[in-house]
Design a protein around this motif. Sequence first.
Motif, PDB file in Angstrom:
ATOM      1  N   ALA A 166     -10.923  16.029  14.467  1.00 35.87           N
ATOM      2  CA  ALA A 166     -10.335  16.907  13.458  1.00 35.87           C
ATOM      3  C   ALA A 166      -9.487  16.123  12.477  1.00 35.87           C
ATOM      4  CB  ALA A 166      -9.502  17.981  14.134  1.00 35.87           C
ATOM      5  N   GLY A 167      -9.692  16.394  11.176  1.00 37.76           N
ATOM      6  CA  GLY A 167      -8.900  15.753  10.132  1.00 37.76           C
ATOM      7  C   GLY A 167      -7.754  16.645   9.697  1.00 37.76           C
ATOM      8  N   ASP A 168      -7.120  16.226   8.618  1.00 36.27           N
ATOM      9  CA  ASP A 168      -5.963  16.983   8.126  1.00 36.27           C
ATOM     10  C   ASP A 168      -6.351  18.361   7.609  1.00 36.27           C
ATOM     11  OD1 ASP A 168      -4.393  14.847   8.757  1.00 36.27           O
ATOM     12  OD2 ASP A 168      -4.389  14.004   6.716  1.00 36.27           O
ATOM     13  N   ASN A 169      -7.633  18.481   7.212  1.00 39.43           N
ATOM     14  CA  ASN A 169      -8.068  19.776   6.661  1.00 39.43           C
ATOM     15  C   ASN A 169      -8.386  20.805   7.747  1.00 39.43           C
ATOM     16  OD1 ASN A 169     -10.306  18.378   7.581  1.00 39.43           O
ATOM     17  ND2 ASN A 169     -11.681  19.249   6.023  1.00 39.43           N
ATOM     18  N   ALA A 170      -8.351  20.397   9.009  1.00 40.73           N
ATOM     19  CA  ALA A 170      -8.627  21.325  10.119  1.00 40.73           C
ATOM     20  C   ALA A 170      -7.356  22.103  10.473  1.00 40.73           C
ATOM     21  CB  ALA A 170      -9.141  20.573  11.330  1.00 40.73           C
ATOM     22  N   VAL A 171      -7.525  23.408  10.632  1.00 45.18           N
ATOM     23  CA  VAL A 171      -6.397  24.305  10.876  1.00 45.18           C
ATOM     24  C   VAL A 171      -6.384  24.722  12.347  1.00 45.18           C
ATOM     25  CG1 VAL A 171      -5.360  26.541  10.269  1.00 45.18           C
ATOM     26  CG2 VAL A 171      -6.515  25.160   8.511  1.00 45.18           C
ATOM     27  N   GLU A 172      -5.183  24.710  12.935  1.00 43.98           N
ATOM     28  CA  GLU A 172      -5.042  25.219  14.300  1.00 43.98           C
ATOM     29  C   GLU A 172      -5.427  26.703  14.323  1.00 43.98           C
ATOM     30  OE1 GLU A 172      -4.302  23.929  17.133  1.00 43.98           O
ATOM     31  OE2 GLU A 172      -3.270  22.012  16.764  1.00 43.98           O
ATOM     32  N   SER A 173      -6.192  27.102  15.297  1.00 40.26           N
ATOM     33  CA  SER A 173      -6.563  28.512  15.428  1.00 40.26           C
ATOM     34  C   SER A 173      -5.717  29.161  16.519  1.00 40.26           C
ATOM     35  CB  SER A 173      -8.045  28.642  15.775  1.00 40.26           C
ATOM     36  OG  SER A 173      -8.247  28.320  17.148  1.00 40.26           O
ATOM     37  N   LEU A 174      -5.938  30.449  16.727  1.00 39.54           N
ATOM     38  CA  LEU A 174      -5.210  31.167  17.772  1.00 39.54           C
ATOM     39  C   LEU A 174      -5.694  30.801  19.166  1.00 39.54           C
ATOM     40  CD1 LEU A 174      -5.046  34.741  16.168  1.00 39.54           C
ATOM     41  CD2 LEU A 174      -3.215  33.043  16.308  1.00 39.54           C
ATOM     42  N   MET A 175      -6.831  30.118  19.234  1.00 38.62           N
ATOM     43  CA  MET A 175      -7.395  29.711  20.523  1.00 38.62           C
ATOM     44  C   MET A 175      -6.983  28.269  20.817  1.00 38.62           C
ATOM     45  SD  MET A 175     -11.383  29.830  21.702  1.00 38.62           S
ATOM     46  CE  MET A 175     -11.853  29.703  23.426  1.00 38.62           C
ATOM     47  N   LYS A 176      -6.307  28.084  21.903  1.00 37.12           N
ATOM     48  CA  LYS A 176      -5.868  26.739  22.253  1.00 37.12           C
ATOM     49  C   LYS A 176      -7.074  25.822  22.430  1.00 37.12           C
ATOM     50  CE  LYS A 176      -3.016  24.211  25.581  1.00 37.12           C
ATOM     51  NZ  LYS A 176      -2.233  24.304  26.837  1.00 37.12           N
ATOM     52  N   GLY A 177      -7.004  24.644  21.799  1.00 36.83           N
ATOM     53  CA  GLY A 177      -8.101  23.688  21.912  1.00 36.83           C
ATOM     54  C   GLY A 177      -9.175  23.873  20.865  1.00 36.83           C
ATOM     55  N   LEU A 178      -8.877  24.681  19.843  1.00 33.82           N
ATOM     56  CA  LEU A 178      -9.874  24.948  18.792  1.00 33.82           C
ATOM     57  C   LEU A 178      -9.215  24.849  17.425  1.00 33.82           C
ATOM     58  CD1 LEU A 178     -12.878  26.002  18.363  1.00 33.82           C
ATOM     59  CD2 LEU A 178     -11.843  28.241  18.041  1.00 33.82           C
ATOM     60  N   LYS A 179      -9.788  23.958  16.573  1.00 28.82           N
ATOM     61  CA  LYS A 179      -9.361  23.844  15.177  1.00 28.82           C
ATOM     62  C   LYS A 179     -10.564  24.111  14.287  1.00 28.82           C
ATOM     63  CE  LYS A 179      -5.600  20.488  15.807  1.00 28.82           C
ATOM     64  NZ  LYS A 179      -5.068  19.159  15.380  1.00 28.82           N
ATOM     65  N   VAL A 180     -10.263  24.590  13.076  1.00 31.26           N
ATOM     66  CA  VAL A 180     -11.336  24.963  12.156  1.00 31.26           C
ATOM     67  C   VAL A 180     -11.028  24.415  10.766  1.00 31.26           C
ATOM     68  CG1 VAL A 180     -12.705  26.839  11.197  1.00 31.26           C
ATOM     69  CG2 VAL A 180     -11.649  27.098  13.454  1.00 31.26           C
ATOM     70  N   ALA A 181     -12.036  23.780  10.165  1.00 33.59           N
ATOM     71  CA  ALA A 181     -11.945  23.344   8.774  1.00 33.59           C
ATOM     72  C   ALA A 181     -12.884  24.215   7.951  1.00 33.59           C
ATOM     73  CB  ALA A 181     -12.321  21.883   8.643  1.00 33.59           C
ATOM     74  N   VAL A 182     -12.354  24.804   6.903  1.00 33.42           N
ATOM     75  CA  VAL A 182     -13.132  25.727   6.073  1.00 33.42           C
ATOM     76  C   VAL A 182     -13.202  25.179   4.652  1.00 33.42           C
ATOM     77  CG1 VAL A 182     -13.301  28.079   5.184  1.00 33.42           C
ATOM     78  CG2 VAL A 182     -12.308  27.686   7.450  1.00 33.42           C
ATOM     79  N   LYS A 183     -14.429  25.162   4.086  1.00 31.52           N
ATOM     80  CA  LYS A 183     -14.564  24.827   2.666  1.00 31.52           C
ATOM     81  C   LYS A 183     -15.599  25.755   2.050  1.00 31.52           C
ATOM     82  CE  LYS A 183     -18.250  21.355   2.739  1.00 31.52           C
ATOM     83  NZ  LYS A 183     -18.673  20.059   2.216  1.00 31.52           N
ATOM     84  N   ARG A 184     -15.483  25.913   0.715  1.00 31.15           N
ATOM     85  CA  ARG A 184     -16.434  26.777   0.033  1.00 31.15           C
ATOM     86  C   ARG A 184     -17.782  26.058  -0.042  1.00 31.15           C
ATOM     87  NH1 ARG A 184     -15.219  29.487  -5.757  1.00 31.15           N
ATOM     88  NH2 ARG A 184     -13.506  30.278  -4.477  1.00 31.15           N
ATOM     89  N   SER A 185     -18.830  26.800   0.254  1.00 27.97           N
ATOM     90  CA  SER A 185     -20.177  26.223   0.215  1.00 27.97           C
ATOM     91  C   SER A 185     -20.546  25.838  -1.207  1.00 27.97           C
ATOM     92  CB  SER A 185     -21.188  27.225   0.774  1.00 27.97           C
ATOM     93  OG  SER A 185     -22.494  26.715   0.638  1.00 27.97           O
ATOM     94  N   GLU A 186     -21.219  24.690  -1.326  1.00 28.97           N
ATOM     95  CA  GLU A 186     -21.689  24.246  -2.638  1.00 28.97           C
ATOM     96  C   GLU A 186     -23.136  24.647  -2.875  1.00 28.97           C
ATOM     97  OE1 GLU A 186     -21.047  20.048  -2.661  1.00 28.97           O
ATOM     98  OE2 GLU A 186     -18.849  20.230  -2.608  1.00 28.97           O
ATOM     99  N   ALA A 187     -23.739  25.311  -1.881  1.00 24.87           N
ATOM    100  CA  ALA A 187     -25.138  25.725  -2.011  1.00 24.87           C
ATOM    101  C   ALA A 187     -25.231  27.022  -2.801  1.00 24.87           C
ATOM    102  CB  ALA A 187     -25.748  25.896  -0.631  1.00 24.87           C
TER     103      ALA A 187
END
Length: 944
Positions: free
Chosen positions: A883-904
């Motif tokens: 996980a990089g700096d763009n990954a956000v801690e989620s409410l679930m322990k042990g799970l991070k999420v990085a979200v970006k807008r799709s370019e497709a």
Amino acid sequence: MTDSIDYKATLNLPQTEFPMRANLAQREPAILKQWQQDDLYHQIREARSGCDKYILHDGPPYANGDIHLGHAVNKTLKDIVVKSKTLSGFDAPYIPGWDCHGLPIEHNVEKKIGKAGVKVDHSTFRQKCRDYAMRQVEGQRKDFVRIGVLGDWQNPYLTMNFDIEADIIRALGKIAENGHLVKGYKPVYWSVVGGSALAEAEVEYQDKTSFSIDVAYPIEDKTELEKLATAFGELAGEGSINLLIWTTTPWTIPSSQAISVGAELEYSLVQGTCESGPIRLICGAELLESVVERLQVTEHRVLASCSGAALENIVARHPFYQRQIPVLLGDHVTTDAGTGCVHTAPDHGLDDFAVAKQYAIGTLNYVLDNGVFRDDVELFAGQHVYKVDQQVIEVLGEHGRLMSCGKMTHSYPHCWRTKTPLIYRATPQWFVSMDQNGLLEKAKTAIKSVSWHPDWGEARINGMLEASPDWCISRQRTWGVPIALFVHRQTGDLHPQTASIIERVAKLVEQSGMDAWYKLDMSELLGSEADNYQKVTDTLDVWFDSGVTHASVMGAREALCYPADLYLEGSDQHRGWFQSSLKTAIAINGTAPYKAVLTHGFTVDENGRKMSKSIGNVISPQKVINELGADVLRLWIASADFSAEMTVSDEILKRAGESYRRIRNTARYLLSNIDGFDPQQHAVEQSELLALDRWAINCAAQLQDQIISDYDSFQFHQIYQKLHNFCVRDMGGFYLDIIKDRIYTCAEDSVPRRSAQTALYHIAEAFVRWIAPILSFTAHEIWQHLPGERDQYVFTAQWYPLQRLSDSESISERDWAVILQAKEAINKVIEEQRNLGNIKGSLEADIQIFAEQDIQGSLAKLEQELRFVTITSKAQLAPAEGAGDNAVESLMKGLKVAVKRSEADKCVRCWHFIDDVGGDDQHPEICARCIENISGQGETRQHA
């Protein structure tokens, strides 16, 4: 091909004729009409013919007035039980009943035509009572049916039916034959308004403001003073010597015949001063402080002390009559309040009567049936007990015997029908003896074998049995089942052939009702013995009528059997119907009439106050039904923890309406997505279903186990909560959300779509059964819109069999629990990004999921279909440490999420943002997956 394709037409959009708007108040009456035309109740009976029986015996409401919310609660809970047991395969008949005799009906008829025997003959009066009760039954029956309660409404049991009146008399005969019926002379609760005795179950306690007086009973005789000197050792001090009593019923003083003291209590001889000079008083030592305060004695001192036993048989004088007043020893004397010296009037108290009987002191019978003192009663002739207190106090004052006078508010027995204060009055009455032949002990033993819900019910009824006196079953009424007995004029004994006489009387009553008894010439049954006997003219307590319905209804109707599986009533019936039924069943059969007893609390407003017209907080069930529909009312009832008081308000009912809409919307979604689905043609075998669909069916199967268990244990509020969670979380927040893409975009007859439809169909089949006992009208609606062959009505069906996940599943039940939790956590992160304006919706998001090993292991099993579960256009899975700096801690322990807008580019058909949009010149606006679904063999799915 550039601009002519309507891709919306290629989607499998949901459609159903099941309406979104319930319009229950308008729709339910039409459904009821159909049920009645098709004789639904008897269809159910035919469908369950030969099955094991489950008998819920209906406790009869009283046939007087409109139904209230408590009635609606009671009947709905019974209906839920019966319908759930029917789904479990039982033959569960429901025979509704009504209590039709008694004082309230008499009063209403008296208002219209006058008293029986005065303005109209007794036979005409009884017929008018019968007519009145029948009108009340019709009105209440209409309202009960409107709630959706299924039962044999065309053939209910009415305690005024000739056959039931006859069987009530037979029950009385059996109790007499078994040695439990006695004629006694003792104080009973007496209604001076109704002119009749009452039983414990007909008494309720309300606050009453009464006079509170202390009275001095002088000891003047030289011999008695010598006895008193012996008791106290000496008689020091000065002034008259008096036993001091305290009472809140001054009207009983004229009937005072003794003073009771506690044998082991300590009593003090106290020197004091009153307005007339020095005085000596005898009272309980423990109560001296409160006595001095109440009498406002300025100076006092204890001269001597003795035990109560030492005072026995010392004789005082009545405060205003020339009557000797002996001192008795009574176990009922306490130091809770008063003076420790209890004024004893055997006519007007059970304890008084009992202790006086031990000393051979009888009764005076000063008070008539109507609460008025007899004409020969000195000073108070013709005065009513309700109005004489002030005069008694004045007479006490004139004789110098009134030591204090005030007022106090206390709990006092009232008639539960007329709401007027009761008195104790000694009269000859018929009793079911609790001690003779061991009825009390047998009853206490029997309740141990009964299942009580809530479990504190056993302790409650046991305590009430312990405190229960002999049951006074005789009433001095016109409209009631007669105590059809003949007693010997000289000895008072019952006729030796009472058993056979009872049966002959019962057969006459079966033909023409209870008037047959009153018209009966005794010589018809007794022949030459008739002159030696007299006919009993009392009627039976209405609690006896309903109490013996285990014999007159359960034991008489072919559809029913004894004992009942369940009695279900309000929590006040531990002292009422549960107890009267138990006592009579033990007296007749030696067993309890029920295997289980379930009680519910009373309805109260949001402030905890009982419903009251004077307060203005009454909520009419008719109004709720007319505005919101019966199903919303039924849902509120099921949602409440009825083991305690049930809080209701317009706001609470409004919330029930909102919960109802969520349940209805879930049902509509299920139906709208199985439109065109024929289970015979289109259902996919369990082994061929997608993993997510197998999980959904398994989830429903597990919930069904819990729901059946909750129905069986009467935890209906748990069912409500679980249904709500299933609709909102498992279905709406997870499963239905995920399969929407597959249902809409996959080829109509493809395995992925038919797999989802198969799961939805199975869930809908189960779901409609889950809600049928509670939301009966809505379940009926859903049933009509389900595909496939089926019974005409959901109410003849049984629980729907659902498949479980096998042990060999590639994605286990534990995996799905992790996936569901992860999806909720991911959704929350995406929602935050949408609120920030970074994306417009979840399909515009490309996400990277960084998960610890156990979470990653479960999510990885979804392979390329992970994006369908997260409802994103792209979903990549990686180890947590990546996980990089763009990954956000989620409410679930042990799970991070990085979200970006799709370019497709966005596919105009499925709305996913996919790199291959525009890759086909024939379909430049849609993705390859959609092209395959509309032009090729259709996409393949394994998991979701």
